[in-house]
Design a protein around this motif. Structure first.
Motif, PDB file in Angstrom:
ATOM      1  N   LYS A  16       0.826  -1.211   0.000  1.00  0.00           N
ATOM      2  CA  LYS A  16       0.000   0.000   0.000  1.00  0.00           C
ATOM      3  C   LYS A  16       0.860   1.259   0.000  1.00  0.00           C
ATOM      4  O   LYS A  16       0.411   2.321  -0.421  1.00  0.00           O
ATOM      5  N   LYS A  17       2.110   1.145   0.441  1.00  0.00           N
ATOM      6  CA  LYS A  17       3.021   2.296   0.483  1.00  0.00           C
ATOM      7  C   LYS A  17       3.687   2.561  -0.871  1.00  0.00           C
ATOM      8  O   LYS A  17       4.251   3.625  -1.081  1.00  0.00           O
ATOM      9  N   VAL A  18       3.638   1.573  -1.749  1.00  0.00           N
ATOM     10  CA  VAL A  18       4.320   1.687  -3.039  1.00  0.00           C
ATOM     11  C   VAL A  18       3.641   2.747  -3.895  1.00  0.00           C
ATOM     12  O   VAL A  18       2.416   2.808  -3.978  1.00  0.00           O
ATOM     13  N   VAL A  19       4.467   3.579  -4.539  1.00  0.00           N
ATOM     14  CA  VAL A  19       3.943   4.561  -5.491  1.00  0.00           C
ATOM     15  C   VAL A  19       4.034   3.908  -6.872  1.00  0.00           C
ATOM     16  O   VAL A  19       5.109   3.779  -7.447  1.00  0.00           O
ATOM     17  N   TRP A  20       2.891   3.462  -7.368  1.00  0.00           N
ATOM     18  CA  TRP A  20       2.852   2.756  -8.636  1.00  0.00           C
ATOM     19  C   TRP A  20       2.914   3.758  -9.786  1.00  0.00           C
ATOM     20  O   TRP A  20       2.347   4.841  -9.713  1.00  0.00           O
ATOM     21  N   PRO A  21       3.615   3.415 -10.872  1.00  0.00           N
ATOM     22  CA  PRO A  21       3.688   4.332 -12.013  1.00  0.00           C
ATOM     23  C   PRO A  21       2.347   4.454 -12.713  1.00  0.00           C
ATOM     24  O   PRO A  21       1.531   3.523 -12.699  1.00  0.00           O
ATOM     25  N   THR A  22       2.156   5.594 -13.360  1.00  0.00           N
ATOM     26  CA  THR A  22       0.924   5.786 -14.118  1.00  0.00           C
ATOM     27  C   THR A  22       1.009   5.018 -15.435  1.00  0.00           C
ATOM     28  O   THR A  22       2.084   4.570 -15.844  1.00  0.00           O
ATOM     29  N   LYS A  23      -0.120   4.901 -16.099  1.00  0.00           N
ATOM     30  CA  LYS A  23      -0.162   4.196 -17.378  1.00  0.00           C
ATOM     31  C   LYS A  23       0.750   4.882 -18.388  1.00  0.00           C
ATOM     32  O   LYS A  23       1.470   4.218 -19.135  1.00  0.00           O
ATOM     33  N   ASP A  24       0.741   6.226 -18.403  1.00  0.00           N
ATOM     34  CA  ASP A  24       1.592   6.964 -19.338  1.00  0.00           C
ATOM     35  C   ASP A  24       3.076   6.729 -19.050  1.00  0.00           C
ATOM     36  O   ASP A  24       3.887   6.617 -19.976  1.00  0.00           O
ATOM     37  N   ASP A  25       3.448   6.645 -17.766  1.00  0.00           N
ATOM     38  CA  ASP A  25       4.841   6.373 -17.406  1.00  0.00           C
ATOM     39  C   ASP A  25       5.270   4.996 -17.903  1.00  0.00           C
ATOM     40  O   ASP A  25       6.371   4.829 -18.442  1.00  0.00           O
ATOM     41  N   VAL A  26       4.401   4.026 -17.727  1.00  0.00           N
ATOM     42  CA  VAL A  26       4.719   2.664 -18.164  1.00  0.00           C
ATOM     43  C   VAL A  26       4.855   2.601 -19.678  1.00  0.00           C
ATOM     44  O   VAL A  26       5.800   2.000 -20.209  1.00  0.00           O
TER      45      VAL A  26
END
Length: 62
Positions: A16-26
């Protein structure tokens, strides 16, 4: 068994602490990797072609 349950709960808390990349970043990262891979493949292919031709000149087939 309690340790395993605690471990799974802690894993969930950490995720839950992880900052997941956005779709555009991926998508942009994938583009960079694909283009880089293609460029490196072309460069290595060119070197292979040149070295093969050089070996053909040094050691002609009988």
């Amino acid at each position: 068994m309690a340790k395993a349950v605690d471990f799974i709960k802690e894993c969930g808390a950490e995720l839950k602490k992880v900052v997941w990349p956005t779709k555009d970043d991926v998508i942009s990262s994938v583009k960079v990797v694909v283009i880089s891979s293609i460029v490196i493949a072309v460069i290595l292919g060119a070197f292979d072609l040149l070295f093969s031709a050089g070996m053909g000149l040094l050691f002609p087939a009988a």
